[in-house]
Scaffold this motif. Structure first.
Motif, PDB file in Angstrom:
ATOM      1  N   ALA A 148       0.832  -1.212   0.000  1.00  0.00           N
ATOM      2  CA  ALA A 148       0.000   0.000   0.000  1.00  0.00           C
ATOM      3  C   ALA A 148       0.863   1.257   0.000  1.00  0.00           C
ATOM      4  O   ALA A 148       0.572   2.229  -0.711  1.00  0.00           O
ATOM      5  CB  ALA A 148      -0.930  -0.009   1.216  1.00  0.00           C
ATOM      6  N   LEU A 149       1.941   1.239   0.788  1.00  0.00           N
ATOM      7  CA  LEU A 149       2.836   2.400   0.829  1.00  0.00           C
ATOM      8  C   LEU A 149       3.553   2.591  -0.501  1.00  0.00           C
ATOM      9  O   LEU A 149       3.702   3.719  -0.987  1.00  0.00           O
ATOM     10  CB  LEU A 149       3.852   2.232   1.962  1.00  0.00           C
ATOM     11  CG  LEU A 149       3.289   2.274   3.391  1.00  0.00           C
ATOM     12  CD1 LEU A 149       4.397   2.048   4.410  1.00  0.00           C
ATOM     13  CD2 LEU A 149       2.600   3.605   3.654  1.00  0.00           C
ATOM     14  N   VAL A 150       3.999   1.483  -1.096  1.00  0.00           N
ATOM     15  CA  VAL A 150       4.674   1.578  -2.397  1.00  0.00           C
ATOM     16  C   VAL A 150       3.698   2.085  -3.457  1.00  0.00           C
ATOM     17  O   VAL A 150       4.068   2.891  -4.324  1.00  0.00           O
ATOM     18  CB  VAL A 150       5.255   0.206  -2.803  1.00  0.00           C
ATOM     19  CG1 VAL A 150       5.812   0.250  -4.228  1.00  0.00           C
ATOM     20  CG2 VAL A 150       6.360  -0.209  -1.833  1.00  0.00           C
TER      21      VAL A 150
ATOM     22  N   ALA B 120      -7.780   6.247   4.728  1.00  0.00           N
ATOM     23  CA  ALA B 120      -8.425   5.123   5.404  1.00  0.00           C
ATOM     24  C   ALA B 120      -7.733   3.805   5.047  1.00  0.00           C
ATOM     25  O   ALA B 120      -7.476   2.968   5.920  1.00  0.00           O
ATOM     26  CB  ALA B 120      -9.907   5.059   5.034  1.00  0.00           C
ATOM     27  N   ALA B 121      -7.425   3.623   3.761  1.00  0.00           N
ATOM     28  CA  ALA B 121      -6.758   2.391   3.325  1.00  0.00           C
ATOM     29  C   ALA B 121      -5.370   2.272   3.953  1.00  0.00           C
ATOM     30  O   ALA B 121      -4.971   1.186   4.414  1.00  0.00           O
ATOM     31  CB  ALA B 121      -6.665   2.364   1.800  1.00  0.00           C
ATOM     32  N   THR B 122      -4.626   3.371   3.988  1.00  0.00           N
ATOM     33  CA  THR B 122      -3.262   3.335   4.540  1.00  0.00           C
ATOM     34  C   THR B 122      -3.278   3.125   6.045  1.00  0.00           C
ATOM     35  O   THR B 122      -2.519   2.287   6.576  1.00  0.00           O
ATOM     36  CB  THR B 122      -2.525   4.650   4.209  1.00  0.00           C
ATOM     37  OG1 THR B 122      -2.529   4.849   2.795  1.00  0.00           O
ATOM     38  CG2 THR B 122      -1.093   4.589   4.704  1.00  0.00           C
TER      39      THR B 122
ATOM     40  N   VAL C  90      -1.818   0.148   8.412  1.00  0.00           N
ATOM     41  CA  VAL C  90      -0.909   0.380   9.535  1.00  0.00           C
ATOM     42  C   VAL C  90      -1.469  -0.244  10.812  1.00  0.00           C
ATOM     43  O   VAL C  90      -0.708  -0.761  11.654  1.00  0.00           O
ATOM     44  CB  VAL C  90      -0.690   1.896   9.739  1.00  0.00           C
ATOM     45  CG1 VAL C  90       0.073   2.167  11.038  1.00  0.00           C
ATOM     46  CG2 VAL C  90       0.065   2.492   8.553  1.00  0.00           C
ATOM     47  N   SER C  91      -2.777  -0.224  10.970  1.00  0.00           N
ATOM     48  CA  SER C  91      -3.404  -0.712  12.200  1.00  0.00           C
ATOM     49  C   SER C  91      -3.184  -2.199  12.418  1.00  0.00           C
ATOM     50  O   SER C  91      -3.128  -2.662  13.567  1.00  0.00           O
ATOM     51  CB  SER C  91      -4.914  -0.414  12.168  1.00  0.00           C
ATOM     52  OG  SER C  91      -5.150   0.970  12.092  1.00  0.00           O
TER      53      SER C  91
END
Length: 444
Positions: free
Chosen positions: A153-155, A313-315, A319-320
């Motif tokens: 997701a971060l990439v 929200a997706a990121t 992370v959560s």
């Protein structure tokens, strides 16, 4: 406690679902270039559930021919298969073949099936492998499993996937050179921002992550430092005395009285069959919600609040997951009551998210800035609570032996399957959810 072993366990867990998670976040770049278009997510859902043939085979072999499968060999094969399939996707994801007169992305679909088989089978092979290390490393493994969703997701965010700009596409109607009363129509059109790097580079990245997982697994098997972290002390100077992998029962558990009476034949007998059923029902329910049901409507619940709210929200949800695992590392509360309370809390928040998806494209507070905050916080709380429940169940079942972890992985996949069977017709067949137009939807 070895920091190296924690790192390797995390990298090993990261390879469990990184390929499929990466494929999902890359869809906005893939879809415009293939004939399936936005029907591709539906096809992917079906392929992922078909890939449950892998964990089904492993579970049946464990049940009827225990010890017949070489667990290490199975893990080596599926990680290598995931590495090769991700690598080949970079070259063939655009290729089409004419089937029944219609072009189809056969290579993409076949390679996706292999990736799904790898990731689904990891649920019933990776977890039991962690039985060979001390209990605290199982939580680290779950952190890595969470990172398998966070890292792609971060990439993808760095890549600029799915970033939309609304541009003015004003058109003139009945306009002539001398007509001063020409009519104008004002319309906004969604335009996707070009990616910072191609889908091919992203697939090479996924292949590299699978290769890292393979190296981590090799070191978990052969590095002397890791050998000293096995619960059974059959190691001298870092050399394993017996490499035969056998069914393990836990040694003395500090959380359990030594004179406790056996309540059932499951594992160590700590839990009654009623409690075991309770644990597995919650496990299936939680994984159905977190793996399929809510992710399938994430865009419907978030996009009405804007592109920024959706990506945040997706990121933050990604992370959560590892954050919950990190919390569980220091506060592994094994209370069945707390497990139930957190499940009810997470399910309640999930019901709110589902309600917003049903109301899309005009959910509550859609025209208020507080709506963005509420929906992002809802996703954080939902993932945080239910991810903690999953880790605690894993810790509990780890203490019940190798078989318990195999069944844990099987129930995880069963819950995901039931979630997919429920949501696929609602989302893809009956079109129960509506996304609206990103730039032109007007809500009262």
């Amino acid at each position: 406690m070895s920091l190296l072993t924690h790192l390797l366990a995390c990298l090993f867990g990261m390879g469990s679902w990184v390929s499929i998670n990466g494929l999902w976040v890359e869809l906005p770049l893939i879809v415009p270039h293939i004939p399936e278009g936005w029907y591709l997510p539906s096809y992917l859902s079906v392929l992922i559930q078909m890939a449950n043939v892998g964990p089904l085979f492993v579970t049946l072999m464990h049940r009827f021919r225990p010890g017949a499968l070489n667990a290490a060999a199975v893990i080596y094969v599926i990680i290598a298969l995931g590495t090769v399939a991700s690598f080949l996707l970079a070259f063939f994801w655009k290729e089409t073949v004419v089937v029944a007169g219609v072009p189809r992305s056969v290579a993409l679909l076949v390679l996706t099936f292999f990736l799904a088989t790898v990731d689904c089978t990891s649920s019933v092979t990776f977890l039991p492998f962690m039985m060979r290390l001390k209990p605290q490393y199982l939580t680290t493994y779950y952190i890595g499993e969470g990172v398998s969703g966070l890292l792609p997701a971060l990439v993808a965010l760095i890549q600029g996937v799915g970033v939309v700009h609304c541009i003015n596409s004003t058109q003139s109607l009945n306009q002539t050179m001398n007509d001063s009363n020409s009519a104008l129509t004002f319309e906004l059109r969604a335009q996707y921002q070009p990616a910072n790097f191609s889908a091919e580079v992203f697939f090479f990245f996924l292949s590299a992550m699978m290769l890292v997982c393979l190296v981590a697994f090799l070191l978990l098997n052969y590095h002397p430092t890791v050998a000293r972290e096995h619960p059974n002390s059959r190691y001298t100077n870092g050399v394993k005395a017996n490499r035969k992998w056998v069914e393990q029962k836990p040694m003395i558990d500090p959380y359990r009285p030594t004179n406790q009476k056996c309540k059932s034949s499951f594992g160590t007998g700590t839990y009654s069959w009623m409690q075991v059923s309770y644990i597995f029902v919650i496990l299936a329910w939680v994984n159905a919600l977190t793996n399929v049901v809510l992710p399938s409507v994430q865009s419907y619940s978030c996009m009405p609040y804007g592109n920024n709210a959706y990506h945040l929200a997706a990121t933050m949800a990604a992370v959560s997951n590892p954050l919950a695992c990190f919390i569980a590392m220091f506060f592994p509360i094994r209370s069945l009551l707390l497990m139930g309370v957190l499940t009810v809390l997470g399910s309640g928040v999930g019901a709110f998210i589902m309600g917003m998806a049903v109301l899309s494209p005009c959910p509550l507070l859609v025209n208020d800035s507080s709506g963005d905050v509420v929906i992002v916080l809802a996703w954080i709380v939902f993932v945080l609570t239910l991810s903690y429940v999953k880790v605690i169940i894993g810790v509990i079942l780890r203490d019940e032996g190798h078989s318990a972890l195999v069944w844990c992985g099987a129930v995880v996949q069963l819950g995901s399957l039931l979630g997919a069977v429920t949501m696929f017709p609602l989302v893809s067949v009956y079109g129960y959810f509506s996304s609206g137009d990103t730039c032109n939807t007007k809500c009262p």
